[in-house]
Design an enzyme around this catalytic site. Structure first.
Site, PDB file in Angstrom:
ATOM      1  N   HIS A 264       0.890  -4.016   9.242  1.00 19.36           N
ATOM      2  CA  HIS A 264       2.279  -3.818   8.816  1.00 19.36           C
ATOM      3  C   HIS A 264       3.110  -3.320   9.986  1.00 19.36           C
ATOM      4  CE1 HIS A 264       2.690  -4.606   4.571  1.00 19.36           C
ATOM      5  NE2 HIS A 264       1.571  -3.966   4.306  1.00 19.36           N
TER       6      HIS A 264
ATOM      7  N   HIS B 201       0.835  -1.206   0.000  1.00 14.95           N
ATOM      8  CA  HIS B 201       0.000   0.000   0.000  1.00 14.95           C
ATOM      9  C   HIS B 201       0.869   1.256   0.000  1.00 14.95           C
ATOM     10  CE1 HIS B 201      -3.413  -2.567   0.790  1.00 14.95           C
ATOM     11  NE2 HIS B 201      -4.223  -1.532   0.929  1.00 14.95           N
TER      12      HIS B 201
END
Length: 233
Positions: free
Chosen positions: A200, A151
């Site tokens: 993450h 992302h």
């Protein structure tokens, strides 16, 4: 031989100081990415990564991110800005818009940067194979390796490149600045959202930013090298 050297010299002369600065920045961004990857592979980032993720959780309840439910929902909306669907949509619309306005070099740069960013993101994920964070429940669906953040990589490449291309066609400095500010806000927001949602490690996001920025800077250099029409960029 002399003719070949003359052509090379003419090409080098076209590389202005700003392009040389761009090359230095791209090299710096790539170096930063590789340095983070090296530290991560050696396990040197674990303590900081865990500390930051835990800071974004309610004390005593790791299943609950800090902030209200409205904040959590807003962060999920922000993270979608770096998702595959939206990034592909932004890329396709941007490329078509540049083509329709007869800015074919701009269109090619946008498409090339995004393909390169996607390929490098997938390759490095497979190379490092870092597991996703296991400290907290994931607040979003994930299915690939953790390093680097896809992302963050793709949103940085897409929005920073788009801001650069738009700014190259805009004469007013305020408009140029606005394009970069908006791109920066999206990039930072997407990166923060990935850590906030627990999908993450912070260093995944940082590495993704540097990897995406590397391709965006190379795209800017390509735009200059190809002599695309610009307005004061």
């Amino acid at each position: 031989m002399k003719a070949a050297l003359a052509r090379i010299w003419r090409f080098v002369k076209r590389f202005e100081a700003r392009v040389l600065i761009g090359l230095a920045l791209a090299a710096g961004a790539l170096w930063a990415f590789l340095s983070i990857a090296d530290e991560m592979a050696e396990g040197e980032t674990g303590v900081v990564d865990r500390r930051i993720i835990l800071m974004l959780r309610e004390p005593g309840d790791l299943t609950d991110p800090v902030g209200s439910k409205n904040v959590e929902e807003a962060v999920r909306d922000i993270t979608a800005l770096g998702g595959t669907t939206l990034v592909v949509l932004v890329t396709v619309v941007s490329v078509l818009a540049f083509v329709f306005h007869k800015k074919r070099v701009h269109a090619a740069v946008m498409a090339g940067v995004m393909l390169a960013a996607w390929g490098s993101s997938q390759a490095t994920k497979a190379l490092y194979g870092r597991p996703r964070p296991d400290l907290v429940p994931h607040e979003a669906y994930v299915y690939s390796a953790s390093f680097p953040s896809g992302h963050s990589t793709m949103s940085t490449a897409a929005f920073l490149t788009l801001a650069m291309l738009v700014a190259s066609l805009e004469a007013r400095r305020r408009s140029k600045g606005l394009a970069y500010v908006m791109a920066g806000l999206v990039v930072v927001g997407v990166g923060f959202s990935r850590v906030y949602l627990g999908v993450h490690w912070p260093t995944d996001v940082l590495a993704g930013w540097f990897l995406g920025a590397t391709w965006a800077l190379l795209g800017w250099i390509a735009l200059r090298a190809l002599n695309a029409p610009t307005r004061g960029t």
